[in-house]
Write a protein that holds these residues in place. Structure first.
Motif, PDB file in Angstrom:
ATOM      1  N   ALA A 286       0.844  -1.193   0.000  1.00 41.00           N
ATOM      2  CA  ALA A 286       0.000   0.000   0.000  1.00 41.00           C
ATOM      3  C   ALA A 286       0.882   1.247   0.000  1.00 41.00           C
ATOM      4  O   ALA A 286       1.989   1.224   0.527  1.00 41.00           O
ATOM      5  CB  ALA A 286      -0.903  -0.009   1.227  1.00 41.00           C
ATOM      6  N   GLU A 287       0.409   2.313  -0.635  1.00 47.50           N
ATOM      7  CA  GLU A 287       1.135   3.578  -0.608  1.00 47.50           C
ATOM      8  C   GLU A 287       0.217   4.667  -0.104  1.00 47.50           C
ATOM      9  O   GLU A 287      -1.011   4.562  -0.221  1.00 47.50           O
ATOM     10  CB  GLU A 287       1.669   3.919  -2.007  1.00 47.50           C
ATOM     11  N   GLU A 288       0.858   5.695   0.437  1.00 50.25           N
ATOM     12  CA  GLU A 288       0.111   6.761   1.106  1.00 50.25           C
ATOM     13  C   GLU A 288      -0.993   7.363   0.244  1.00 50.25           C
ATOM     14  O   GLU A 288      -2.090   7.602   0.709  1.00 50.25           O
ATOM     15  CB  GLU A 288       1.089   7.866   1.492  1.00 50.25           C
ATOM     16  N   ASN A 289      -0.668   7.588  -1.020  1.00 50.38           N
ATOM     17  CA  ASN A 289      -1.617   8.330  -1.861  1.00 50.38           C
ATOM     18  C   ASN A 289      -2.600   7.452  -2.620  1.00 50.38           C
ATOM     19  O   ASN A 289      -3.272   7.917  -3.538  1.00 50.38           O
ATOM     20  CB  ASN A 289      -0.859   9.203  -2.854  1.00 50.38           C
ATOM     21  N   ALA A 291      -5.726   5.937  -3.941  1.00 49.48           N
ATOM     22  CA  ALA A 291      -7.132   6.345  -3.892  1.00 49.48           C
ATOM     23  C   ALA A 291      -7.994   5.166  -3.432  1.00 49.48           C
ATOM     24  O   ALA A 291      -8.956   5.335  -2.694  1.00 49.48           O
ATOM     25  CB  ALA A 291      -7.575   6.825  -5.262  1.00 49.48           C
ATOM     26  N   LYS A 292      -7.604   3.979  -3.923  1.00 51.93           N
ATOM     27  CA  LYS A 292      -8.311   2.761  -3.505  1.00 51.93           C
ATOM     28  C   LYS A 292      -7.344   1.904  -2.711  1.00 51.93           C
ATOM     29  O   LYS A 292      -6.143   1.946  -2.961  1.00 51.93           O
ATOM     30  CB  LYS A 292      -8.754   1.977  -4.750  1.00 51.93           C
ATOM     31  N   GLU A 293      -7.878   1.111  -1.816  1.00 51.75           N
ATOM     32  CA  GLU A 293      -7.015   0.287  -0.990  1.00 51.75           C
ATOM     33  C   GLU A 293      -6.263  -0.745  -1.847  1.00 51.75           C
ATOM     34  O   GLU A 293      -6.857  -1.423  -2.678  1.00 51.75           O
ATOM     35  CB  GLU A 293      -7.843  -0.444   0.064  1.00 51.75           C
ATOM     36  N   VAL A 294      -4.970  -0.827  -1.650  1.00 52.83           N
ATOM     37  CA  VAL A 294      -4.191  -1.868  -2.315  1.00 52.83           C
ATOM     38  C   VAL A 294      -3.791  -2.891  -1.258  1.00 52.83           C
ATOM     39  O   VAL A 294      -2.929  -2.627  -0.420  1.00 52.83           O
ATOM     40  CB  VAL A 294      -2.935  -1.293  -3.014  1.00 52.83           C
ATOM     41  N   PRO A 295      -4.443  -4.049  -1.259  1.00 53.40           N
ATOM     42  CA  PRO A 295      -4.167  -5.037  -0.216  1.00 53.40           C
ATOM     43  C   PRO A 295      -2.742  -5.589  -0.325  1.00 53.40           C
ATOM     44  O   PRO A 295      -2.126  -5.493  -1.391  1.00 53.40           O
ATOM     45  CB  PRO A 295      -5.183  -6.146  -0.490  1.00 53.40           C
ATOM     46  N   PRO A 296      -2.222  -6.165   0.758  1.00 50.43           N
ATOM     47  CA  PRO A 296      -0.882  -6.742   0.720  1.00 50.43           C
ATOM     48  C   PRO A 296      -0.768  -7.787  -0.389  1.00 50.43           C
ATOM     49  O   PRO A 296      -1.748  -8.450  -0.730  1.00 50.43           O
ATOM     50  CB  PRO A 296      -0.747  -7.416   2.091  1.00 50.43           C
ATOM     51  N   CYS A 297       0.414  -7.894  -0.928  1.00 47.26           N
ATOM     52  CA  CYS A 297       0.661  -8.848  -2.013  1.00 47.26           C
ATOM     53  C   CYS A 297       0.953 -10.215  -1.398  1.00 47.26           C
ATOM     54  O   CYS A 297       1.898 -10.371  -0.628  1.00 47.26           O
ATOM     55  CB  CYS A 297       1.848  -8.337  -2.812  1.00 47.26           C
ATOM     56  N   PHE A 340      -1.329  -6.499 -11.105  1.00 42.59           N
ATOM     57  CA  PHE A 340      -0.059  -5.961 -11.590  1.00 42.59           C
ATOM     58  C   PHE A 340       0.449  -4.794 -10.732  1.00 42.59           C
ATOM     59  O   PHE A 340       1.656  -4.642 -10.562  1.00 42.59           O
ATOM     60  CB  PHE A 340      -0.150  -5.600 -13.074  1.00 42.59           C
ATOM     61  N   VAL A 341      -0.465  -4.025 -10.175  1.00 41.45           N
ATOM     62  CA  VAL A 341      -0.028  -2.978  -9.240  1.00 41.45           C
ATOM     63  C   VAL A 341       0.724  -3.654  -8.093  1.00 41.45           C
ATOM     64  O   VAL A 341       1.826  -3.228  -7.702  1.00 41.45           O
ATOM     65  CB  VAL A 341      -1.236  -2.174  -8.705  1.00 41.45           C
ATOM     66  N   GLN A 342       0.155  -4.721  -7.573  1.00 31.70           N
ATOM     67  CA  GLN A 342       0.794  -5.418  -6.459  1.00 31.70           C
ATOM     68  C   GLN A 342       2.139  -6.023  -6.861  1.00 31.70           C
ATOM     69  O   GLN A 342       3.133  -5.879  -6.146  1.00 31.70           O
ATOM     70  CB  GLN A 342      -0.135  -6.537  -5.952  1.00 31.70           C
ATOM     71  N   VAL A 343       2.147  -6.672  -8.026  1.00 30.61           N
ATOM     72  CA  VAL A 343       3.383  -7.315  -8.483  1.00 30.61           C
ATOM     73  C   VAL A 343       4.481  -6.266  -8.703  1.00 30.61           C
ATOM     74  O   VAL A 343       5.618  -6.421  -8.243  1.00 30.61           O
ATOM     75  CB  VAL A 343       3.131  -8.113  -9.780  1.00 30.61           C
ATOM     76  N   PHE A 344       4.133  -5.162  -9.374  1.00 29.40           N
ATOM     77  CA  PHE A 344       5.145  -4.143  -9.675  1.00 29.40           C
ATOM     78  C   PHE A 344       5.710  -3.554  -8.384  1.00 29.40           C
ATOM     79  O   PHE A 344       6.915  -3.380  -8.226  1.00 29.40           O
ATOM     80  CB  PHE A 344       4.556  -3.007 -10.531  1.00 29.40           C
ATOM     81  N   ARG A 345       4.813  -3.238  -7.470  1.00 27.32           N
ATOM     82  CA  ARG A 345       5.283  -2.618  -6.227  1.00 27.32           C
ATOM     83  C   ARG A 345       6.144  -3.591  -5.423  1.00 27.32           C
ATOM     84  O   ARG A 345       7.195  -3.209  -4.888  1.00 27.32           O
ATOM     85  CB  ARG A 345       4.091  -2.153  -5.395  1.00 27.32           C
ATOM     86  N   ALA A 346       5.686  -4.821  -5.331  1.00 32.94           N
ATOM     87  CA  ALA A 346       6.459  -5.808  -4.569  1.00 32.94           C
ATOM     88  C   ALA A 346       7.819  -6.029  -5.229  1.00 32.94           C
ATOM     89  O   ALA A 346       8.840  -6.134  -4.548  1.00 32.94           O
ATOM     90  CB  ALA A 346       5.689  -7.121  -4.475  1.00 32.94           C
TER      91      ALA A 346
END
Ligand code: ARG
Length: 573
Positions: A286-289, A291-297, A340-346
């Motif tokens: 998850a990141e501070e900004n 808009a929608k919750e990004v659950p843990p990968c 993919f948001v989760q994969v990229f961030r992780a």
């Protein structure tokens, strides 16, 4: 080669400087009032305040300088301080001539890198269906664009070859007491049957899951069947993609990522990024900004099983090791965006890929039927890709026969195939990838309007003129583009100067639909010019030669563009 707008901008900037205004902000843009002029410069307005002068006075001073320039044929200032410009015809012709003889139409070599395009993503042993069409079409175009602009590019099919479907097939084979290996036809019947059975039969599903687990943990007997299924499926996939004019440099799948999972997970744990949460192993992304919750990968399920995210992360480990790419572009259904948001961030957080590596997700929308719902067969089933291709082929054949043709049977078939591919691909690619669109077979196969066949029709028309010109004993190589003799000709010429900037934008924004919009404009401009100009009947040989040179370039640009989109024009249609 410098872009036309750059050259014009530099010229006008030079005139500003001569008039005593040296400023970086002076640029030339395409006119937003094409009825008044072709280009414009709004620099005088920007300078007014600082110069303590009315913009119109600045414009007047500069315009006297621009009037002596060879680049422009008309220069005007208009209140409050616009400078309206028309390009000089001689200059335009020489610019276009240079474009015609330059490699890649004068596109400057830019800094290039190593790019992997991950697209296709079929699941082995399941038939290719309509859902795989967009991934294949868009991915192939993105890959070709990437190559063209100079990147060292690889397309990786990333098959789903390691999942439950394999366990289901093997379980079903056991239930049927099959001793030999299945054929492709058997396979295409076994999988749906097994999938159906698993919905109602818990014990069967359980068994399939066990088999999947054992397969993934090295059971030799299962691996043997798996290898066989892979062999026949990959051969079949190749054939199917071939028909779509789609090919992959790398034929890896989820199974290839498997050996990378254990060490990757170890490292994530040791580095303190992965931790246990309610039994599962996760990485916070998850990141501070947000808009929608990004659950843990999720990295491992509570039973220790790997997930879709795990294989994608491990695949990145493998890609780093094998290729060290500067960019990885995923062309996948937009409903997978969160994954993919989760994969990229992780991947970035855990140092799997360096910060400088660009990870992009091009999520595409759904191809819908006329009813606005995901495209289905008439009976409501999932349509196989082959069936769709056949239907469109059939339709194109019908249209050609309707129009009247003297082609032989084989020629006719071959041509209909080319038109069908253009119809399908252009119909898809002309929409922004993210958007859903309606697959409309009548519209897509029409020879008129914003369609693939219309583009091909235009190309065939040019080919035919060039053929006739050559048949008259003329050579085309030595001809030079001349200043335009009509407004329509000039419009076509100006559009042709826009190919390189268009393509650079299409690459930067990963937007193949821009190519479609561009070639539609080219085709329209050409046809307008063609209808007002009797090229082959022109008595002035010099004039005629100039036109031949111009339409040769037009064809070359169209050919390059459709090649990037993944289809080609027939000789006649
Ligand atoms: N096989 C997946 C599916 O059918 C698509 C794979 C997309 N690519 C990826 N790297 N995850 O949904």
């Amino acid at each position: 080669m410098k872009k036309l707008l750059e050259l014009l901008g530099e010229e006008v900037k030079k005139c500003f400087k001569e008039a005593g205004y040296d400023d970086e902000r002076i640029t030339v843009t395409v006119s937003n009032r094409p009825d008044l002029c072709e280009y414009q410069c709004n620099g005088a307005m920007a300078l007014a305040k600082q110069a303590h002068k009315a913009p119109i006075d600045i414009a007047e001073e500069v315009v006297t300088k621009i009037r002596t320039s060879d680049f422009f044929s008309k220069v005007e200032c208009v209140k409050p301080g616009f400078i309206n410009l028309d390009i000089n015809d001689v200059f335009l012709a020489s610019y276009l001539e240079q474009e015609a003889v330059s490699d890649r139409f004068g596109m400057e070599p830019s800094d290039t890198g190593k790019v992997i395009v991950d697209y296709g993503g079929p699941n082995v042993a399941k038939p290719l269906h309509i859902g795989h069409l967009r991934a294949a079409i868009i991915g192939e175009a993105v890959k070709r664009i990437s190559k063209y602009v100079g990147n060292d590019t690889l397309g990786d099919i990333h098959m789903g070859d390691w999942g439950l479907q394999m366990g289901l097939i093997i379980a079903e084979m056991q239930d049927r007491k099959m001793t030999g290996m299945p054929t492709l036809d058997e396979l295409s019947e076994i999988y749906p049957a097994a999938s159906e059975k698993s919905k109602n039969d818990e014990a069967f599903k359980e068994k399939a899951m066990d088999i999947t687990y054992e397969l993934q943990h090295g059971n030799e007997e299962y691996l043997k069947i798996w290898r066989h299924i892979m062999d026949i499926s990959v051969a079949d996939l190749k054939q199917n993609y071939d028909r779509l004019n789609v090919s992959f440099e790398v034929w890896k799948g989820e199974s290839d990522a498997d050996p990378y999972i254990a060490p990757m997970v170890e490292k994530m744990k040791n580095d303190g990024y992965a931790y246990q949460s309610r039994g599962a192993l996760v990485v916070d992304v998850a990141e501070e900004n947000d808009a929608k919750e990004v659950p843990p990968c999720m990295i491992l399920k509570s039973d220790g099983a790997a997930l879709y995210t795990t294989t994608d992360l491990a695949t990145l480990v493998q890609r780093e090791e094998d290729y060290d790419p500067d960019a990885v572009i995923y062309v996948v259904d937009k409903r997978q965006e969160l994954h993919f948001v989760q994969v990229f961030r992780a991947a970035k957080k855990c140092g799997i890929v360096p910060d400088r590596t660009r990870l992009s997700f091009l999520g595409f929308g759904t191809m819908n039927g006329q009813d606005g719902k995901p495209f289905k067969t008439r009976s409501g089933g999932v349509m196989r890709l082959e069936t769709l291709l056949e239907e469109v082929n059939e339709k194109c054949l019908e249209r050609m026969i309707e129009n009247g043709t003297d082609m032989s049977e084989t020629e006719l078939k071959d041509t209909a195939g080319k038109i069908a591919l253009a119809a399908i691909k252009y119909g898809d690619l002309s929409n922004e990838a993210r958007k859903d669109y309606v697959f409309d077979i009548d519209k897509f196969t029409s020879f008129e309007g914003n369609t693939g066949p219309y583009i091909l029709y235009t190309m065939v028309r040019i080919k035919s003129i060039l053929r006739k010109y050559r048949e008259g004993g003329n050579e085309t190589e030595i001809l030079k583009i001349l200043p335009p003799a009509s407004a329509d000709e000039k419009a076509l010429m100006m559009t042709l100067t826009g190919f390189v900037p268009m393509l650079e934008g299409a690459w930067k924004d990963i937007a193949p639909h821009r190519i479609c919009a561009y070639i539609y404009q080219v085709a329209n401009d050409f046809n307008k010019f063609y209808h007002g100009t009797r090229i082959l009947a022109e008595p002035d040989k010099n004039r005629q030669g100039g036109w031949i040179a111009l339409i040769t370039l037009t064809l070359k640009i169209l050919e390059t563009a459709v090649e990037l989109l993944g289809f080609e024009a027939p000789e006649a249609m």
